[in-house]
Design an enzyme around this catalytic site. Structure first.
Site, mmCIF file in Angstrom:
data_model
loop_
_atom_site.group_PDB
_atom_site.id
_atom_site.type_symbol
_atom_site.label_atom_id
_atom_site.label_comp_id
_atom_site.label_asym_id
_atom_site.label_seq_id
_atom_site.Cartn_x
_atom_site.Cartn_y
_atom_site.Cartn_z
ATOM 1 N N HIS A 91 0.861 -0.684 -0.143
ATOM 2 C CA HIS A 91 -0.471 0.199 -0.254
ATOM 3 C C HIS A 91 0.871 0.897 0.062
ATOM 4 O O HIS A 91 0.427 2.299 -1.039
ATOM 5 C CB HIS A 91 -1.153 -0.290 1.254
ATOM 6 C CG HIS A 91 -1.585 1.360 1.235
ATOM 7 N ND1 HIS A 91 -2.538 2.225 0.615
ATOM 8 C CD2 HIS A 91 -2.074 2.127 2.629
ATOM 9 C CE1 HIS A 91 -3.282 3.036 1.244
ATOM 10 N NE2 HIS A 91 -1.940 3.314 1.989
ATOM 11 N N ASP A 120 6.923 22.035 -26.423
ATOM 12 C CA ASP A 120 6.954 19.954 -25.739
ATOM 13 C C ASP A 120 8.541 20.075 -24.370
ATOM 14 O O ASP A 120 9.018 22.401 -24.739
ATOM 15 C CB ASP A 120 7.461 19.376 -26.747
ATOM 16 C CG ASP A 120 6.791 18.189 -26.431
ATOM 17 O OD1 ASP A 120 7.279 17.557 -25.209
ATOM 18 O OD2 ASP A 120 5.159 17.754 -27.041
ATOM 19 N N TRP A 156 7.008 0.395 3.999
ATOM 20 C CA TRP A 156 7.342 0.408 2.764
ATOM 21 C C TRP A 156 8.756 0.952 2.705
ATOM 22 O O TRP A 156 9.810 1.994 1.670
ATOM 23 C CB TRP A 156 6.942 1.396 2.161
ATOM 24 C CG TRP A 156 6.900 3.037 2.806
ATOM 25 C CD1 TRP A 156 6.181 3.729 4.189
ATOM 26 C CD2 TRP A 156 7.252 4.325 2.651
ATOM 27 N NE1 TRP A 156 6.685 4.819 4.563
ATOM 28 C CE2 TRP A 156 7.442 5.413 3.174
ATOM 29 C CE3 TRP A 156 8.173 5.152 0.925
ATOM 30 C CZ2 TRP A 156 8.555 6.495 3.344
ATOM 31 C CZ3 TRP A 156 8.401 6.371 0.740
ATOM 32 C CH2 TRP A 156 8.694 6.699 1.822
ATOM 33 N N SER A 183 12.894 6.377 -13.965
ATOM 34 C CA SER A 183 11.953 7.386 -14.624
ATOM 35 C C SER A 183 11.851 8.946 -14.019
ATOM 36 O O SER A 183 12.042 9.582 -14.770
ATOM 37 C CB SER A 183 11.169 6.643 -14.054
ATOM 38 O OG SER A 183 9.825 7.145 -14.408
ATOM 39 N N SER A 184 12.193 8.648 -11.991
ATOM 40 C CA SER A 184 11.815 10.569 -11.686
ATOM 41 C C SER A 184 13.512 10.636 -12.068
ATOM 42 O O SER A 184 13.401 12.514 -12.221
ATOM 43 C CB SER A 184 12.186 9.882 -10.246
ATOM 44 O OG SER A 184 11.045 9.796 -10.032
ATOM 45 N N HIS A 267 13.208 12.073 3.288
ATOM 46 C CA HIS A 267 12.674 12.724 3.929
ATOM 47 C C HIS A 267 12.252 14.215 2.692
ATOM 48 O O HIS A 267 10.921 14.412 2.723
ATOM 49 C CB HIS A 267 13.066 13.998 5.498
ATOM 50 C CG HIS A 267 12.415 15.512 6.098
ATOM 51 N ND1 HIS A 267 11.338 14.099 6.605
ATOM 52 C CD2 HIS A 267 11.988 16.351 5.297
ATOM 53 C CE1 HIS A 267 10.499 16.290 6.559
ATOM 54 N NE2 HIS A 267 11.031 16.659 6.214
ATOM 55 N N GLU A 269 11.601 13.229 0.215
ATOM 56 C CA GLU A 269 10.839 12.640 -0.678
ATOM 57 C C GLU A 269 9.869 12.571 -0.606
ATOM 58 O O GLU A 269 8.632 13.288 -1.217
ATOM 59 C CB GLU A 269 11.166 11.063 -0.166
ATOM 60 C CG GLU A 269 9.582 10.643 -0.979
ATOM 61 C CD GLU A 269 9.629 10.172 -2.398
ATOM 62 O OE1 GLU A 269 10.503 10.791 -3.080
ATOM 63 O OE2 GLU A 269 8.397 9.923 -3.079
ATOM 64 N N TYR A 271 8.635 16.446 0.609
ATOM 65 C CA TYR A 271 8.478 16.949 0.279
ATOM 66 C C TYR A 271 8.549 17.663 -1.045
ATOM 67 O O TYR A 271 7.673 18.097 -1.866
ATOM 68 C CB TYR A 271 9.575 18.503 0.514
ATOM 69 C CG TYR A 271 9.539 18.591 2.339
ATOM 70 C CD1 TYR A 271 10.260 17.966 3.472
ATOM 71 C CD2 TYR A 271 8.767 19.473 2.794
ATOM 72 C CE1 TYR A 271 10.206 17.725 4.290
ATOM 73 C CE2 TYR A 271 8.020 19.546 4.076
ATOM 74 C CZ TYR A 271 9.560 19.567 4.940
ATOM 75 O OH TYR A 271 9.198 18.868 6.554
ATOM 76 N N SER A 282 -1.303 27.519 -5.426
ATOM 77 C CA SER A 282 -0.630 28.931 -5.788
ATOM 78 C C SER A 282 -1.392 29.344 -6.705
ATOM 79 O O SER A 282 -1.651 30.515 -7.159
ATOM 80 C CB SER A 282 0.512 28.830 -5.471
ATOM 81 O OG SER A 282 1.212 28.312 -4.510
ATOM 82 N N HIS A 316 14.778 12.929 12.359
ATOM 83 C CA HIS A 316 13.500 12.862 13.374
ATOM 84 C C HIS A 316 12.214 11.552 12.843
ATOM 85 O O HIS A 316 12.073 12.119 13.868
ATOM 86 C CB HIS A 316 12.823 14.220 12.892
ATOM 87 C CG HIS A 316 11.867 14.170 11.528
ATOM 88 N ND1 HIS A 316 12.807 15.789 10.901
ATOM 89 C CD2 HIS A 316 11.319 13.558 10.599
ATOM 90 C CE1 HIS A 316 11.970 15.254 9.950
ATOM 91 N NE2 HIS A 316 11.433 14.585 9.711
ATOM 92 N N HIS A 317 13.193 11.182 12.020
ATOM 93 C CA HIS A 317 12.816 9.639 11.852
ATOM 94 C C HIS A 317 13.203 8.911 12.710
ATOM 95 O O HIS A 317 13.101 7.362 12.936
ATOM 96 C CB HIS A 317 12.332 9.130 10.075
ATOM 97 C CG HIS A 317 11.532 10.379 8.767
ATOM 98 N ND1 HIS A 317 10.048 10.304 9.062
ATOM 99 C CD2 HIS A 317 12.600 11.182 8.157
ATOM 100 C CE1 HIS A 317 10.280 10.831 8.128
ATOM 101 N NE2 HIS A 317 11.509 11.817 7.941
ATOM 102 N N THR A 342 6.722 26.844 5.564
ATOM 103 C CA THR A 342 5.241 26.571 5.776
ATOM 104 C C THR A 342 4.598 27.486 6.117
ATOM 105 O O THR A 342 2.831 27.454 5.187
ATOM 106 C CB THR A 342 5.347 25.177 6.393
ATOM 107 O OG1 THR A 342 6.971 24.603 5.500
ATOM 108 C CG2 THR A 342 4.381 24.382 5.490
ATOM 109 N N LYS A 345 3.700 30.053 3.811
ATOM 110 C CA LYS A 345 3.212 30.109 2.398
ATOM 111 C C LYS A 345 0.985 30.296 2.449
ATOM 112 O O LYS A 345 0.654 30.130 1.987
ATOM 113 C CB LYS A 345 3.086 28.318 1.837
ATOM 114 C CG LYS A 345 4.900 28.631 1.360
ATOM 115 C CD LYS A 345 5.186 27.184 0.793
ATOM 116 C CE LYS A 345 4.808 27.022 -0.442
ATOM 117 N NZ LYS A 345 5.630 27.621 -1.404
ATOM 118 N N ARG A 464 1.937 1.029 15.258
ATOM 119 C CA ARG A 464 1.249 0.922 13.623
ATOM 120 C C ARG A 464 1.520 0.013 13.221
ATOM 121 O O ARG A 464 2.539 -0.828 13.816
ATOM 122 C CB ARG A 464 2.414 2.176 12.361
ATOM 123 C CG ARG A 464 2.418 3.355 12.742
ATOM 124 C CD ARG A 464 4.033 3.488 11.980
ATOM 125 N NE ARG A 464 4.135 3.325 10.902
ATOM 126 C CZ ARG A 464 4.235 4.659 10.169
ATOM 127 N NH1 ARG A 464 5.467 4.311 10.073
ATOM 128 N NH2 ARG A 464 4.833 4.109 9.259
#
Lengths: 540, 385
Positions: A91, A120, A156, A183-184, A267, A269, A271, A282, A316-317, A342, A345, A464
């Site tokens: 998942h 293009d 994950w 790909s990314s 981390h 990732e 963002y 925006s 922090h993880h 943040t 914004k 979890r």
């Protein structure tokens, strides 16, 4: 924001899959399967990314519903815990790498060239390859369920050394992630080069729509961190099969090394998954408030600050791994700092709305809804950044609540907002506004029913990745399961709305269906012609 | 139609029976529909609960302020009310203010948090140290010093499988009860040295505000000082494989006197249970002992039938290793199998237990009477270590 001389806009109108011939092109437009397999057109490739990501959203969502079905009552009713862990892991992997990231790339492909007045993307064939890697990767991930031992069941985040115990499904997942990473990276190179080199004359960087800015910054983040993920999973592969001991203390390695490398990717990732959402919101708020975006320059600087800060907060993880006190304090402070840009914004969006002249069509509902629920997720993030509190709630449902608030109510709602906003440009018809509003309210309410109780469960200690739980948590689990099914069904309504629009069942869309919208994309007809801005527009 | 009605009626009654059994707050564990962190029984737990309230209130105040403005704007500045759009799009003063003020607020939040982080990390000057090892899927406790020095035991989930599978009604301590809790004295600083035996686990007890990942190959320390007697329950909080949800923690905090009594008892038991290294074992006794060891340690994966789980855990019934030379099977039990869930039982079981369980597998199912080395002696295991 910028204006365009009318004679620069491309002449003829193309729909999807329509037969036609060009006199002024050196090639015939391909038809049938060749059009899609060999696509080099940014609009076609954008469409394919979006279709792929929606299919992955449904697959990932089904896995979530399987989980929530098992969790409806204490005890094991449907699945062995090993299988439950496979569902949990896949998942996460499918949603992150198969749904959210490709969806944002789909938006980038469709909108960035049009927004900067380019014909293009810079590397059209590499763009094709970037897309077609994904269905292969998606197939590998899905197929991993059916090999001996099933799909990987390590979460994950794939922590070592648990990953060393997984069967061949783990190797398939590693291979799939390598493909998606490649790909990314290629897609990001494309985006950076396109934005830096192919803007229309007069479109300086500080005149660019904010969506292009957020994607420019996101692309740099991707280029920086996807190789780090590739390193982490390759080290897992070699530890599994080739006798290395990177994560084995007896061999001189360290399981926590994996966590450092993974979260150095992980981390930024998250963002990567939210900055393009900020860009979409925006675009929409100013359009529906009929007022320019407040503080454009600060929005750019805030986005850049968030991106830079995202590199220096990864541990922090890892507050529960046993870091020395200095490390614990440093990562706490650095993480808390991210709340400042943040917050800026959020204030800027509200200031854009203030003294505007607002209407609340579906894109605006989702954009405003995004601000509301994403901010809840942001606050629980701030609470989690306090290391002492994190010690109590790390690896509990509080974290699950936090990241679903920012990823679903954040990223996914922004994707919905952007879809409703730009769908008329893509398909040439207005979507059913009444159904769109139903989709919004249904999603908004069911989302909160599903995930709000998880804050309480986490504070109370519900861990979890658990297939079973103490009976005291039953009521909240049942509420969450009911909400989850409701939320899932709401997305089938979304699918119906899109198909109905593409089938031409709504009013034909004008070039600019939203009277407050700004940007070059609204100067071309709806649906956007197959080729747009073959001659760059003049931007004042 | 009648059949359907009957079936629905039966289901309804079943549901009522299952749901209607009134769930009560778990002593030392989660309360029914608990909304917030436990206040806890340590000063640190109370500090964290306070910190959380502080953060929650500050965040809620800011949230309400910002969204009051937004919802007011949604109402007052809508086109349908005739609102005309202004054109302003920047204001240096306001932008500086809403950058600087949040920065100050964040610093104010960081100050109390810093104090608590420093306190949590200070594991010096402990009265008693206990080594905690996370295994798949149980905890091991070993007292390093104090009255119980040398006492060592495993702590397994005590909830019967039948309750988990819904064959029996759930008990009041469902999933959070163990056979052997960790016993510590009240009011003393207890240092917990946590490590992992196979994969990463995590030792968490919310009422004590303790959570520490159990990392194989490394030892990490945490501490607590419980201010009240009682039983406090926690669970493993790092995904560790199939029974991640089935390896809880119970810490029993007792008075100093009770702790001294308990320590003396434990030491006596340890001496008594310690297998006499010189005892001569008869095959039948070894196999009987092995059956008990198998039931406690092996049945979760290799199953009572010895057939394992296809694709996950190998069958012992008919296994080449079980039917082959004893040296190979002894090695696997002592050292485990890298890259699988087969743990290195050399660290958990003694020579008698390993020898007896090997002998049991060689004498059971279709293995009986076949293969080499049908009986393995404790001396064989000792020599192989």
């Amino acid at each position: 924001m910028s204006s365009v001389t009318p004679d620069q806009v491309s002449g003829h109108s193309h729909g999807h899959g329509h037969d036609h011939a060009h006199d002024d092109h050196a090639h015939h437009m391909p038809h049938g399967w060749r059009r899609w397999l060999f696509a080099t057109n940014h609009k076609d490739i954008g469409t394919m990314y979006l279709i792929f990501s929606f299919a992955m959203l449904l697959e990932g969502g089904t896995l979530a519903l399987l989980l929530r079905t098992e969790l409806f009552q204490p005890g094991l009713q449907f699945f062995r815990p090993e299988l439950f862990n496979q569902f949990t892991t896949m998942h996460g992997l499918i949603m992150v790498f198969g749904a959210i990231m490709p969806a944002f790339v789909g938006f980038a492909n469709w909108m960035v060239p049009m927004q900067i007045g380019a014909a293009d993307m810079a590397f059209a064939r590499m763009n094709n390859f970037s897309f077609w890697l994904l269905p292969v990767a998606g197939a590998l991930l899905t197929a991993s369920f059916f090999v001996p031992g099933g799909a990987t069941a390590a979460g994950w985040t794939l922590y070592a050394p648990l990953t060393l115990q997984m069967g061949p499904g783990m190797d398939m997942a590693i291979f799939a992630m390598h493909l998606m990473g490649a790909s990314s990276i290629m897609g990001s190179i494309n985006i950076v080069v396109t934005i830096l080199n192919m803007r229309a004359p007069g479109m300086t960087l500080m005149k660019m729509p904010l969506f292009c800015w957020t994607w420019l910054i996101t692309a740099y983040l991707l280029i920086a961190v996807m190789p780090v993920l590739a390193a982490a999973i390759t080290m897992v592969l070699t530890d599994r099969h080739f006798g290395t001991g990177f994560f084995n203390a007896a061999a001189g390695g360290d399981p926590v090394l994996y966590q450092h490398i993974f979260w150095f990717f992980g981390h930024p990732e998250v963002y990567i998954m939210i900055l393009p959402a900020f860009g979409i919101v925006s675009a929409i708020i100013p359009a529906f408030a009929r007022k320019p975006l407040f503080g454009y320059a600060s929005m750019v600087y805030a986005t850049a600050s968030i991106a830079i800060l995202s590199f220096i907060v990864w541990a922090h993880h890892m507050f529960a791994t046993g870091m020395p006190v200095t490390g614990q304090l440093y990562f706490m402070y650095a993480t808390m700092l991210i709340s400042i840009p943040t917050g800026v914004k959020v204030f800027n969006w509200v200031a854009t709305m203030w003294k505007g002249s607002m209407t609340f069509e579906t894109p605006m509902l989702f954009a405003v809804g995004f601000i509301f629920v994403f901010t809840i997720g942001g606050f629980t993030g701030l609470i989690l950044s306090m290391a002492p509190i994190d010690i109590q709630v790390h690896d509990t449902y509080y974290v699950v609540a936090h990241f679903h608030y920012v990823l679903v109510a954040g990223s996914l709602f922004a994707l919905f907002a952007g879809t409703y906003y730009w769908l008329p440009k893509w398909c040439g018809y207005m979507y059913d506004e009444k159904l769109g509003k139903v989709h919004f309210w249904s999603s908004m309410i069911s989302f909160n029913v599903t995930f709000f109780p998880m804050h309480f469960m986490g504070l109370a200690g519900m861990p979890r990745r658990y297939a079973d739980y103490a009976a005291q948590f039953t009521d909240f689990h049942q509420i969450a399961t009911i909400g989850a099914f409701w939320f899932g069904l709401s997305q089938l309504l979304f699918l119906y709305i899109i198909l109905k629009a593409y089938a031409g069942k709504g009013a034909p869309a004008a070039a600019k269906p939203w009277d407050g919208a700004e940007g070059l994309e609204w100067t071309v007809p709806s649906p956007a012609p197959f080729h747009t801005f073959e001659t760059p527009p003049e931007v004042k | 139609m009648k059949k359907v009605k009957g079936l629905l009626g039966a289901c309804a009654m079943l549901l009522c029976g299952v749901v209607g059994a009134q769930v009560k707050d778990m002593p030392g564990g989660p309360r029914v529909n608990q909304l917030n962190l436990p206040d806890g029984v340590t000063q640190i737990a109370k500090d964290i609960a306070w910190l959380h309230w502080f953060m929650l209130i500050v965040c809620m105040v800011i949230f309400i302020a910002v969204f009051s403005v937004m919802f007011y704007s949604i109402w007052a500045h809508r086109k349908s009310r005739g609102a005309k759009a202004a054109t302003f799009h920047e204001h240096l003063g306001v932008e500086v203010a809403w950058t600087v003020i949040p920065f100050v607020i964040v610093i104010a939040m960081a100050l109390p948090a810093t104090r608590t982080v420093v306190a949590m990390k200070d594991t010096s000057g402990a009265d008693i140290t206990v080594k905690v090892t996370g295994y798949q899927w149980k905890w091991g406790y070993e007292y390093i010093d104090g009255p119980s020095a040398g006492v060592k035991f495993l702590s397994n989930l005590a909830t019967p499988r039948a309750q988990i599978e819904g064959k029996e009604p759930r008990g009041p301590l469902y999933l959070m009860e163990v056979d052997n809790p960790l016993v510590v004295p009240v009011g003393k600083k207890i240092r917990i040295s946590v490590t992992g035996g196979d994969v990463i686990h995590s030792w968490m007890v919310p009422e004590l505000a303790v959570k520490q990942d159990a990392i194989p190959g490394f030892i990490r320390n945490v501490w607590f000082r419980a201010e009240k007697v009682g039983e406090f329950r926690g669970q493993c909080t790092e995904l560790c494989g199939k029974d991640h949800a089935f390896m809880p923690i119970v810490v029993k905090v007792v008075s100093e006197q009770d702790y001294a009594t308990w320590s003396a008892e434990q030491k006596k038991l340890l001496a008594a249970a310690a297998d006499d290294p010189n005892k001569e074992w008869a095959a039948a006794d070894l196999i009987a002992r092995g059956e008990k060891v198998y039931a406690a340690n092996c049945v979760a994966c290799h199953q009572g039938s010895g057939k394992g789980v296809v694709g996950a855990f190998p069958a012992l019934d008919g296994s080449k290793i079980v039917l082959g030379p004893k040296a190979d099977q002894i090695q696997i039990l002592l050292k485990g199998k890298q890259g699988t869930a087969m743990a290195a039982f050399g660290g958990q079981l003694n020579d008698v237990e390993i020898a007896s369980v090997i002998s049991f597998t060689r004498a059971s199912w279709t293995n009986a009477g076949k293969g080499q080395d049908p009986v393995v002696l404790p001396a064989d295991v000792k020599a192989a270590r």
